[in-house]
Write a protein that holds these residues in place. Structure first.
Motif, PDB file in Angstrom:
ATOM      1  N   LYS A 256       0.835  -1.210   0.000  1.00 10.76           N
ATOM      2  CA  LYS A 256       0.000   0.000   0.000  1.00 10.76           C
ATOM      3  C   LYS A 256       0.859   1.246   0.000  1.00 10.76           C
ATOM      4  N   GLN A 257       1.853   1.221   0.897  1.00  9.78           N
ATOM      5  CA  GLN A 257       2.723   2.378   1.063  1.00  9.78           C
ATOM      6  C   GLN A 257       3.510   2.674  -0.222  1.00  9.78           C
ATOM      7  N   ALA A 258       4.096   1.609  -0.801  1.00 15.10           N
ATOM      8  CA  ALA A 258       4.919   1.774  -2.004  1.00 15.10           C
ATOM      9  C   ALA A 258       4.077   2.339  -3.149  1.00 15.10           C
ATOM     10  N   ARG A 259       2.867   1.826  -3.294  1.00 10.22           N
ATOM     11  CA  ARG A 259       1.991   2.283  -4.368  1.00 10.22           C
ATOM     12  C   ARG A 259       1.629   3.756  -4.162  1.00 10.22           C
ATOM     13  N   HIS A 260       1.397   4.107  -2.911  1.00 10.81           N
ATOM     14  CA  HIS A 260       1.073   5.494  -2.597  1.00 10.81           C
ATOM     15  C   HIS A 260       2.215   6.419  -3.031  1.00 10.81           C
ATOM     16  N   GLU A 261       3.451   5.977  -2.772  1.00 10.24           N
ATOM     17  CA  GLU A 261       4.614   6.799  -3.128  1.00 10.24           C
ATOM     18  C   GLU A 261       4.730   6.964  -4.648  1.00 10.24           C
ATOM     19  N   VAL A 262       4.478   5.876  -5.374  1.00  6.58           N
ATOM     20  CA  VAL A 262       4.555   5.950  -6.837  1.00  6.58           C
ATOM     21  C   VAL A 262       3.496   6.922  -7.367  1.00  6.58           C
ATOM     22  N   TYR A 263       2.255   6.797  -6.843  1.00  9.64           N
ATOM     23  CA  TYR A 263       1.196   7.679  -7.322  1.00  9.64           C
ATOM     24  C   TYR A 263       1.487   9.145  -7.003  1.00  9.64           C
ATOM     25  N   SER A 264       2.120   9.390  -5.852  1.00 12.50           N
ATOM     26  CA  SER A 264       2.377  10.802  -5.556  1.00 12.50           C
ATOM     27  C   SER A 264       3.501  11.341  -6.438  1.00 12.50           C
ATOM     28  N   ALA A 265       4.472  10.476  -6.810  1.00 11.51           N
ATOM     29  CA  ALA A 265       5.512  10.894  -7.766  1.00 11.51           C
ATOM     30  C   ALA A 265       4.874  11.230  -9.115  1.00 11.51           C
ATOM     31  N   ILE A 266       3.893  10.424  -9.507  1.00 13.90           N
ATOM     32  CA  ILE A 266       3.191  10.672 -10.780  1.00 13.90           C
ATOM     33  C   ILE A 266       2.446  12.001 -10.707  1.00 13.90           C
ATOM     34  N   HIS A 267       1.784  12.235  -9.592  1.00 17.06           N
ATOM     35  CA  HIS A 267       1.012  13.466  -9.453  1.00 17.06           C
ATOM     36  C   HIS A 267       1.928  14.689  -9.546  1.00 17.06           C
ATOM     37  N   ASP A 268       3.086  14.625  -8.881  1.00 13.81           N
ATOM     38  CA  ASP A 268       4.038  15.751  -8.936  1.00 13.81           C
ATOM     39  C   ASP A 268       4.493  15.997 -10.372  1.00 13.81           C
TER      40      ASP A 268
END
Length: 426
Positions: A256-268
């Motif tokens: 969950k945590q890792a996916r969250h980090e990837v999605y926030s990198a995408i958003h940035d």
């Protein structure tokens, strides 16, 4: 496992090399040993090189001069141009087409898919538009849409027969052109998709054997003895054009945590104006439908989740009609839908310089060489680019092995090395 499809590509390469060998002898017999057209006027090539917005790399220059030297001989060229995704093979091929056009011959550029054909057309048109009007070659696309409309088809066939088309870009549809004015050069992109039968079909209507330039991004080990016999000569482009940054690649173990980090990198990345590919692989042997389903489900999930705020997603898969694919790519390019969720159709030939992040779901289902091809879709412009490979969660059986295999891509950016590692790991 995916190994069957990767071994197949090795098989395809061997059969393609063997076919090329058979082709040389077949070509001589078919045309009763007739000489090829000599293509010797290089004015258009030098004009085009001067107007290109970049300089060719020294590898591109060497490959181009090898090709041009072959075109200027009365024997038909049979050359394989090999180079990693993004090394700039297409430009070399486009310049060879200009040499043919400038010498009063026609050139044909054969692509494996409609999508790629339209991209090659765009490359050729970009170059043609920069040339002085009186030297500008006439470039046409023969697509499924054209061949499905009788009137349009007849018009294009007529123009080809009368020599009013200098460069034709086409899928396999070109094999059915009844008469050519003076076809002097055939470029085959991704030559393993173009077999002996197709070649025979193309040659049967021609008075003289055309020069052939085959292109491939699938690395063929130099030791392949087949390259040395049968008259097939090899040009290799190793260097990447400047401005092609290495794509920083990270294996992400699912959580969950890792996916969250990837999605926030995408958003940035989206906030700063970038574009993002999310690739969903084929889930089972029934690949076409599964790939469509995986991509469609992910598209619906992400659209509904609001994860990327106001940034919209587009969807691209192999079952879509040509014009729908084109519309989706246009919206992606324009930034209307800066996230593109795709089945593996992005492997070949989408050139979007703003694309800077790729997320590959279930990356363990792909061969390494295929993942390397995929990530070549980002890092084509000036933006620093990243590729995230999602690996199975820790508690999944076999996850350690899968993750270790994917880590080869974190370290290596050399297609030949990766293809070899792929064979070793199995």
């Amino acid at each position: 496992s995916m190994s069957s499809s990767d071994d197949l590509s090795q098989q395809q390469l061997l059969s393609a090399a063997a076919a090329a060998a058979a082709y040389t002898t077949g070509q001589q017999q078919q045309h009763g040993g007739a000489a090829a057209y000599q293509i010797s006027n290089m004015d258009l090539v030098s004009t085009a090189k001067a107007v290109l917005p970049y300089d060719l790399t020294s590898d591109q220059e060497i490959a181009l001069s090898e090709v041009l030297a072959d075109l200027d001989r009365p024997q038909a060229m049979l050359r394989l141009l090999q180079g990693d995704v993004g090394c700039g093979k297409t430009v070399v091929a486009a310049l060879a087409c200009l040499a043919a056009a400038g010498s009063g011959c026609q050139a044909l550029m054969l692509a494996p898919t409609e999508l790629l054909a339209s991209q090659h057309l765009a490359t050729l048109q970009r170059i043609a538009e920069e040339l002085p009007l009186n030297k500008r070659p006439r470039v046409e696309l023969l697509s499924r849409i054209v061949t499905s409309r009788a009137k349009e088809k007849e018009a294009v066939y007529g123009a080809i027969a009368e020599g009013r088309v200098d460069i034709l870009v086409s899928t396999q549809a070109a094999l059915f052109v009844p008469k050519w004015g003076k076809l002097g050069l055939v470029v085959v992109d991704e030559q393993h998709k173009f077999g002996v039968k197709q070649r025979e079909k193309l040659l049967q209507n021609l008075p003289a054997p055309p020069h052939m330039l085959l292109m491939t991004a699938t690395p063929i080990p130099r030791t392949l003895a087949l390259v040395t016999y049968g008259g097939l000569v090899l040009s290799t482009i190793v260097q990447m054009p400047p401005g092609r940054s290495k794509v920083a690649t990270k294996v992400v173990v699912e959580s969950k945590q890792a996916r969250h980090e990837v999605y926030s990198a995408i958003h940035d990345e989206l906030v700063s104006g970038g574009r993002v590919y999310i690739v969903c692989p084929l889930v089972s042997e029934n690949e076409d439908l599964e790939g469509v389903r995986a991509a469609t489900e992910e598209y619906e999930r992400l659209q509904a989740s609001g994860l990327f705020g106001d940034f919209k997603c587009g969807l691209l898969h192999g079952k879509m009609k040509g014009e729908d694919k084109a519309a989706v790519l246009k919206a992606f390019s324009a930034g209307e839908t800066p996230v593109l969720i795709a089945s593996t159709v992005v492997e070949v030939g989408i050139d979007e310089p703003e694309a800077s992040i790729m997320l590959v779901e279930n990356a363990d289902r792909f061969g390494l060489a295929q993942l390397h091809q995929l990530r070549g879709r980002v890092g084509r412009g000036s933006r620093a680019s990243r590729c995230f490979l999602m690996a199975p969660p820790d508690d999944w059986e076999g996850s350690e092995r899968a993750t270790e295999r994917l880590r080869v891509l974190e370290k290596s950016h050399n297609g030949l090395h990766i293809a070899e590692a792929d064979l070793k790991i199995r």
